[in-house]
Design a protein around this motif. Structure first.
Motif, mmCIF file in Angstrom:
data_model
loop_
_atom_site.group_PDB
_atom_site.id
_atom_site.type_symbol
_atom_site.label_atom_id
_atom_site.label_comp_id
_atom_site.label_asym_id
_atom_site.label_seq_id
_atom_site.Cartn_x
_atom_site.Cartn_y
_atom_site.Cartn_z
ATOM 1 N N TYR A 1 0.847 -1.195 0.000
ATOM 2 C CA TYR A 1 0.000 0.000 0.000
ATOM 3 C C TYR A 1 0.877 1.238 0.000
ATOM 4 O O TYR A 1 1.898 1.277 0.677
ATOM 5 C CB TYR A 1 -0.874 0.037 1.261
ATOM 6 N N ARG B 1 -7.153 -0.334 0.700
ATOM 7 C CA ARG B 1 -7.397 -1.446 1.622
ATOM 8 C C ARG B 1 -8.683 -2.186 1.292
ATOM 9 O O ARG B 1 -8.750 -3.408 1.414
ATOM 10 C CB ARG B 1 -7.402 -0.923 3.048
ATOM 11 N N LYS C 1 -7.840 -4.249 -1.644
ATOM 12 C CA LYS C 1 -6.630 -5.065 -1.518
ATOM 13 C C LYS C 1 -5.718 -4.870 -2.732
ATOM 14 O O LYS C 1 -5.313 -5.817 -3.398
ATOM 15 C CB LYS C 1 -7.002 -6.539 -1.367
ATOM 16 N N ARG D 1 3.161 4.393 12.416
ATOM 17 C CA ARG D 1 3.442 3.267 13.302
ATOM 18 C C ARG D 1 3.752 3.721 14.720
ATOM 19 O O ARG D 1 4.769 3.352 15.298
ATOM 20 C CB ARG D 1 4.633 2.457 12.773
ATOM 21 N N THR D 2 2.868 4.513 15.240
ATOM 22 C CA THR D 2 3.075 4.976 16.599
ATOM 23 C C THR D 2 1.693 5.242 17.188
ATOM 24 O O THR D 2 0.692 4.889 16.580
ATOM 25 C CB THR D 2 3.944 6.258 16.598
ATOM 26 N N SER D 3 1.637 5.827 18.368
ATOM 27 C CA SER D 3 0.314 6.202 18.869
ATOM 28 C C SER D 3 0.250 7.720 18.977
ATOM 29 O O SER D 3 1.273 8.407 18.926
ATOM 30 C CB SER D 3 0.050 5.544 20.224
ATOM 31 N N GLU E 1 3.478 -0.164 2.712
ATOM 32 C CA GLU E 1 2.982 -1.117 3.684
ATOM 33 C C GLU E 1 2.750 -2.465 3.003
ATOM 34 O O GLU E 1 1.972 -2.575 2.069
ATOM 35 C CB GLU E 1 1.684 -0.575 4.296
ATOM 36 N N GLU E 2 3.454 -3.494 3.505
ATOM 37 C CA GLU E 2 3.331 -4.829 2.904
ATOM 38 C C GLU E 2 1.941 -5.397 3.156
ATOM 39 O O GLU E 2 1.387 -5.250 4.232
ATOM 40 C CB GLU E 2 4.341 -5.784 3.555
ATOM 41 N N ALA E 3 1.421 -6.083 2.148
ATOM 42 C CA ALA E 3 0.138 -6.753 2.338
ATOM 43 C C ALA E 3 0.083 -7.932 1.383
ATOM 44 O O ALA E 3 0.883 -8.023 0.437
ATOM 45 C CB ALA E 3 -1.014 -5.801 2.060
ATOM 46 N N GLU E 4 -0.822 -8.849 1.630
ATOM 47 C CA GLU E 4 -0.988 -9.929 0.663
ATOM 48 C C GLU E 4 -2.444 -10.357 0.599
ATOM 49 O O GLU E 4 -3.206 -10.199 1.557
ATOM 50 C CB GLU E 4 -0.085 -11.113 1.001
ATOM 51 N N ASN F 1 -6.920 -6.745 5.249
ATOM 52 C CA ASN F 1 -5.679 -7.221 5.860
ATOM 53 C C ASN F 1 -4.694 -6.084 6.016
ATOM 54 O O ASN F 1 -4.422 -5.309 5.134
ATOM 55 C CB ASN F 1 -5.150 -8.449 5.112
ATOM 56 N N GLU F 2 -4.231 -5.944 7.193
ATOM 57 C CA GLU F 2 -3.485 -4.753 7.524
ATOM 58 C C GLU F 2 -2.453 -5.114 8.566
ATOM 59 O O GLU F 2 -2.707 -5.934 9.426
ATOM 60 C CB GLU F 2 -4.448 -3.746 8.151
ATOM 61 N N THR F 3 -1.326 -4.480 8.524
ATOM 62 C CA THR F 3 -0.372 -4.697 9.594
ATOM 63 C C THR F 3 -0.900 -3.948 10.808
ATOM 64 O O THR F 3 -1.148 -2.753 10.746
ATOM 65 C CB THR F 3 0.998 -4.122 9.213
ATOM 66 N N HIS G 1 -0.504 -2.602 14.595
ATOM 67 C CA HIS G 1 0.547 -2.176 15.514
ATOM 68 C C HIS G 1 -0.036 -1.075 16.354
ATOM 69 O O HIS G 1 -1.085 -0.538 16.029
ATOM 70 C CB HIS G 1 1.744 -1.641 14.735
ATOM 71 N N SER G 2 0.637 -0.743 17.404
ATOM 72 C CA SER G 2 0.134 0.417 18.136
ATOM 73 C C SER G 2 1.256 1.079 18.889
ATOM 74 O O SER G 2 2.385 0.642 18.848
ATOM 75 C CB SER G 2 -0.964 0.016 19.109
#
Lengths: 721, 61
Positions: free
Chosen positions: A8, A82, A85, A370-372, A467-470, B56-58, B60-61
């Motif tokens: 993505y 998303r 896909k 990738r954090t909050s 972002e990797e996805a499959e 489908n998603e990675t 994380h938090s």
């Protein structure tokens, strides 16, 4: 099953979101500035590019197309990938879309303050930019539809239908509303005139609200609300009905902006009927959104994202209830042209659009970084301050709207107007305008908190660009199963979906617009109505450049209170036939100042001369800005630019305005003669020294022409409401 | 062509009927969509409505 690996694109999402935050802040600040100008007119510092009429267009364009536009693209690029896909089909198109859109915004930010405008609301940009918009929009559409075609998910989730309808409809609206004949690189005339121009404009204007500020946002709601609540939407069935009903009905509702105007009655009624019907799908959508959270209200207490969504969806419900109410003729009679309308609009933009976008940003930025979120507390503070801001914005404006409307319509027992001087109805509102500015300030404080929060969040994480996805590939040869339902067939076929959305909106547009344009009897001609002289035409273009129509209407409605106020002698309301040479129309939508359609002859030239130089000299306490740059004074050269006059006249002829060849050959002589007679008249006043070729003279010529033709028509002089 | 259309439309008595016809079209379409929505397979809708959630998603938090 064979799994395919792909990635993505999160960078494009990030870019759009950052652009939205940046331009949004600018757009809000410009909004605050124009709000303050209504309290302190001096704030234009006598600089043309800071004046209300020009900046108002910048504000609306910035928040609609730059703030909401960028955010919606960001949200679409995130959710679309998303839900399908699949990565966006073309990185190049994504980049063209992003940078092209930003360039257009920059072009708007430069040209609008310069007074380069078509004057059509929410479509003010001139024709070269219009073409750029069309191209970039197509890049977006091709990218989206190609992605849909190469998807790995057979069925299209309802959010995507909303995205498709958005793409298709905005393209159609934009093209038809922007049909204009260029005179130069920076000047064009609408191909439509008067009533027709107004109808096309509001068909566009209304549907820009529908398909730029509503359908894409609904798509985002249907994706991000379930996502943030981690539960599916309340009723998928309802969402299907919501979709079709909304796009079916919306396209017809445009004429509700033109009730009691010179638009033919049947078109007005059509607008009312469809607007009222719109309540059903809109509320269906709101209920669907809110009920998604049924039994999960504890989550709302904890999640600031959901809080933003709840207020947003509630504001959607409020404005879609209010909209149909405003389409009822008796309510419209009170509300139209007053501050009620900006209040209504801002519930939609600040509440529905703004809060959905803020919620989305708070949810999405930590995800792709990738954090909050840096601070929940700060986001909560934003939520409360923002909500307060909306209230402070809207409530005083409702009061102002009512107050002004009642004052306009108030008669003394002897039949004279209780507030015959329009200005009295304006100064009354200034405290309300001050509260509104406070509301705007609060909203901006909230935005500042968002910026700090986002910056800190971004610093604490790292953008996951790819972002990797499959997912398994789609079998190409899927034939549907026997007895499959037609609607499911459409759901699988994006091109069919696009096609049918197009058909649906075209039916509405064509049935509404074509008859108005083609049927002669819709616009009875009035023999005494003649084209503008060359000087008046130039004056009119100054009126357009300065955006006088942002504060002044040119549409006397058929009410006793209006004809008595604006045409005390003849008591004649505005007729469709009076506008046949108006390319574009200048009806306006808001009366911050009085209507000007019958202005001609009301005052001597010298009144206008003094008033435009300093409105408070003639109308103490006026909040109209000074227009000193129209005068050659204090070392400024305000000579009327006539380099395009001949071209303009010829363009008008092409559009059907009957200037004779002889007139066009002699335009300069005629112009000089008229200018000289006005200047001579003015110069009789010992305090005035004016050259015939100053811009102010052309503007006065135009103002003095307004509404004078109809007064020469004996047959109509008795036409009372 | 345009000229012809224009000439005939100018003379159509009661063009106001047009909107009514299209209202009829609508109505029919809504009945069709309503019919579909009511009858359609519940499982299909459930699957559709879960699409945003299970994408489908990675995580994380």
């Amino acid at each position: 099953m064979q799994m395919e690996r792909f990635r993505y694109d999160n960078a494009i999402v990030r870019n759009f979101i950052v652009a939205s935050i940046l331009w949004g802040t600018v757009g809000f600040l410009v909004g605050l500035w124009v709000a303050l100008e209504l309290i302190f007119p001096q704030l234009n510092f006598e600089l043309p590019f800071l004046t209300f009429g020009r900046l108002r267009a910048l504000h609306t364009n910035a928040v609609i197309f730059a703030f909401v536009g960028n955010a919606m693209f960001g949200g679409i690029y995130y959710s679309l990938q998303r839900l399908l896909k699949a990565r966006m089909a073309s990185d190049l198109l994504s980049a063209i879309h992003f940078w092209g859109w930003q360039l257009i915004i920059v072009a708007a930010a430069i040209t609008l303050p310069m007074g380069i405008t078509s004057s059509k609301e929410y479509a003010e940009l001139e024709w070269p930019i219009d073409i750029a918009i069309a191209l970039v929009w197509v890049a977006f559409g091709v990218n989206m539809i190609s992605t849909i075609i190469k998807r790995r998910e057979r069925h299209l989730y309802v959010a995507i239908w909303f995205y498709i309808a958005t793409f298709v409809t905005v393209a159609v609206l934009h093209i038809f509303n922007s049909l204009e004949l260029p005179v130069s690189l920076f000047k064009s005339y609408s191909v439509y005139a008067g009533v027709q121009d107004a109808l096309v404009q509001w068909w566009y204007g209304h549907n820009a609200v529908a398909f730029f500020l509503t359908t894409p946002i609904l798509g985002l709601m249907y994706y991000f609300l379930p996502k943030a609540a981690n539960r599916p939407v309340y009723s998928y069935r309802l969402s299907i009905i919501h979709f079709w009903a909304l796009i079916f009905l919306y396209i017809w509702a445009g004429p509700h902006h033109l009730l009691y105007s010179a638009l033919p009655d049947w078109a007005q009624s059509l607008g009312t009927v469809f607007s009222v019907m719109l309540i059903a799908p809109s509320w269906g959508g709101m209920i669907n959104g809110l009920l998604t959270l049924r039994g999960a209200w504890d989550k709302v207490r904890e999640s600031v994202v959901l809080k933003f969504f709840v207020v947003s969806v509630t504001a959607y419900g409020m404005s879609t209830f209010e909209g149909p109410m405003l389409s009822l003729k008796n309510i419209n009679a009170i509300a139209h042209f007053t501050d009620w309308i900006p209040a209504h609009v801002h519930i939609g933009t600040l509440g529905w659009n703004g809060f959905l976008i803020f919620g989305m940003i708070y949810w999405l930025m930590p995800k792709i970084y990738r954090t909050s979120l840096f601070s929940d507390k700060m986001a909560n503070a934003h939520f409360w301050i923002g909500t307060l801001g909306i209230l402070f914005w809207a409530l005083p404006m409702y009061v102002a709207g009512f107050t002004q409307s009642l004052m306009w319509k108030d008669f003394n027992p002897d039949g004279t107007l209780a507030y015959g001087n329009f200005l009295e109805t304006v100064t009354q509102l200034i405290p309300m305008y001050a509260l509104r500015a406070l509301g705007g300030t609060l909203y901006i404080v909230g935005m500042v908190l968002l910026i700090i929060n986002v910056v800190r969040t971004v610093r604490s994480g790292e953008l996951l660009r790819e972002e990797e996805a499959e997912a398994p590939a789609l079998e190409r040869a899927y034939a549907g199963h026997k007895g499959e339902h037609w609607h499911r067939w459409i759901e699988r076929k994006p091109l069919q979906m696009t096609f049918w959305s197009l058909v649906v909106i075209l039916i509405g547009g064509i049935i509404e617009i074509v008859p108005t344009i083609l049927i002669k009897s819709n616009i009875p001609t009035i023999a005494s109505v003649k084209p503008y002289t060359a000087l008046e035409l130039e004056g009119r273009d100054i009126y357009i450049r300065e955006g006088c129509n942002a504060c002044h209407s040119q549409m006397v409605r058929p009410f006793r209170s209006e004809v008595v106020r604006y045409d005390p002698v003849h008591q004649q309301y505005s007729m469709a036939g009076e506008y046949v040479y108006d390319h574009p129309h200048l009806w306006g939508s808001k009366r911050t100042g009085p209507d000007l359609h019958r202005e001609g002859g009301k005052y001597p030239h010298s009144w206008h001369y003094n008033h435009m130089w300093d409105p408070t000299s003639m109308s103490p306490g006026s909040l109209m800005p000074r227009y000193t740059w129209l005068y050659s004074a204090n070392g400024r050269d305000a000579s009327l630019n006539t380099s395009l006059t001949e071209k303009k006249l010829k363009a008008m002829v092409q559009l059907g305005v009957p200037y004779t060849e002889e007139y066009i050959a002699n335009w300069e002589e005629e112009l000089n003669m008229q200018a000289k007679s006005i200047a001579d008249e003015l110069n009789k006043d010992p305090n005035i020294k004016v050259q015939p070729r100053e811009e102010i003279v052309a503007l006065i010529a135009y103002l003095q022409r307004l509404g004078t033709d109809i007064k020469k028509e004996p047959a109509l002089a008795l036409n009372q409401p | 062509m345009m000229k012809y259309a224009k000439a005939s439309m100018e003379t159509i008595a009661g063009i106001e009927i047009f909107p009514l016809i299209s209202l009829g079209i609508f109505f029919a379409f809504f009945l069709a969509v309503g019919w579909y929505v009511l009858r359609a397979d519940k499982r299909h809708f459930r699957k559709m409505s879960e699409m945003p959630i299970d994408a489908n998603e990675t995580t994380h938090s």
